[in-house]
Design a protein around this motif. Sequence first.
Motif, short mmCIF file in Angstrom:
data_model
loop_
_atom_site.label_atom_id
_atom_site.label_comp_id
_atom_site.label_asym_id
_atom_site.label_seq_id
_atom_site.Cartn_x
_atom_site.Cartn_y
_atom_site.Cartn_z
N VAL A 120 0.86 -1.19 0.00
CA VAL A 120 0.00 0.00 0.00
C VAL A 120 0.89 1.24 0.00
N GLN A 121 0.49 2.21 -0.79
CA GLN A 121 1.20 3.48 -0.87
C GLN A 121 0.63 4.42 0.19
N THR A 122 1.46 4.81 1.13
CA THR A 122 0.98 5.61 2.26
C THR A 122 1.21 7.11 2.07
N GLU A 123 1.87 7.51 0.99
CA GLU A 123 2.12 8.92 0.66
C GLU A 123 3.13 9.59 1.58
N ASP A 124 3.53 8.90 2.65
CA ASP A 124 4.54 9.48 3.54
C ASP A 124 5.24 8.37 4.31
N ARG A 125 6.30 8.72 5.02
CA ARG A 125 7.06 7.74 5.78
C ARG A 125 6.20 7.10 6.87
N VAL A 126 6.33 5.79 7.01
CA VAL A 126 5.54 5.06 8.00
C VAL A 126 6.39 4.89 9.26
N TRP A 127 5.90 5.43 10.38
CA TRP A 127 6.62 5.36 11.65
C TRP A 127 6.09 4.27 12.57
N SER A 128 4.82 3.92 12.46
CA SER A 128 4.23 2.94 13.38
C SER A 128 3.17 2.13 12.64
N ILE A 129 2.94 0.92 13.13
CA ILE A 129 1.97 0.02 12.49
C ILE A 129 1.45 -0.96 13.53
N ALA A 130 0.20 -1.39 13.39
CA ALA A 130 -0.38 -2.35 14.35
C ALA A 130 -1.51 -3.11 13.68
#
Length: 413
Positions: free
Chosen positions: A243-253
Amino acid sequence: MGRKGSPRSPQAEGGSRAASPPSSPPLSPLWALPEELLLLICSYLDVQALGRLGQVCRRLRFLSSRDLLWRRIARGCLNSGFTQLGTDLAAGIPVKERVKVSRNWRHGRCRRETVLKWKRNLMPWMELDGEYLYLSQAENIQAYQLCPDGTSLQRHPQAIFSGHQEDVCRFVLVNSHIVSGGGDGNIVLHKIHGSYSVKFSAHEQEVNCVDFQGGLIVSGSRDRTAKVWSLSAGRVGQCLHTVQTEDRVWSIAISPLLSSFVTGTACCGHTSPLRIWDFESGQLLTCLGTDFHRGAGVLDVFYETPSLLLSCGYDTYIRYWDIRTSTRKCVREWEEPHDSALYCIRSDGNHMIASGSSYYGVVRLWDKRQTRCLQSFHLSSPTSSPVYCLRFSTTHLYAALASALHVLDFTAP
């Protein structure tokens, strides 16, 4: 010849009859009641009354110490081991003892210790699992055994899990498996009790965050993507969705229902940094919140239940979301009083939240039923360091800073 009128002892009469014992006092009518009725009566008492009742006699002390009586009280306390739904997460510890320790959490009574130090400044992550604490140290993850008092660690690690060429960014510990993401863009899976391990290339840049449940891994990266990975037989390390999140991913759950996952990203545009994605299709389900300002990146996110989650980040707020009621606005929020970014949060699943700030190693305790911070602990002095990660049990809180691991012992105020 004895004096006239003097009493004669039984021996003088040739008898050997012993004096009769004093009669025992009559039993209290209280003990004629069935135990179920006694417990029902005691269930109406508060903490202070139950404590005083236990000082009357041994029998009442035993009765007033029953877990059944303290359970209702414990569910209203901070970090007593009970979730909102009543699940007992610390079943081996008497409930009465947990209530006593809970008062220390509320009033900030604890003993502070620095249990580990290292020379390089790092960004450590950690997990607690029973008698062991797992701590990332540069490119390795080390398992330390906790001493029986819970305050100190064994001097040398019991195990070391390696595989990354650069520092471990974050890792999770689930069902005796460690899944880690590193600055080398790789994901590494280790089985704790054995030599089995799997390593695969996951992202073009560092893997900032990972989660693992139900045979699936989700990962987020600086390359502005989040990915879903399979661990099923014959498909280990196969990417199911990107998935393209459009920005840096810092956290996920991952949601406890395993139907979706949430990503927390930087916030450089006008879109929300909190988004929920469908596991099956990889499609965006919803965005959380509409009032994030530019730069309000989400650094940590934590599911309490399938519908309740917590988030924190650069904009200094802890937000509490209930996706059953609204996705546009959180149901509660708490602001860090010194305008510091919040690097990490954790919840007891009930009333308490613990947060780690970006300046001076500040750990704060929050009561969800109040609007202001409950307690603060400054762990980094004289140098300033963020609290990169924190974990806690019902008795101890562990905080990982840039060059040291600190512990707060709430059993010994």
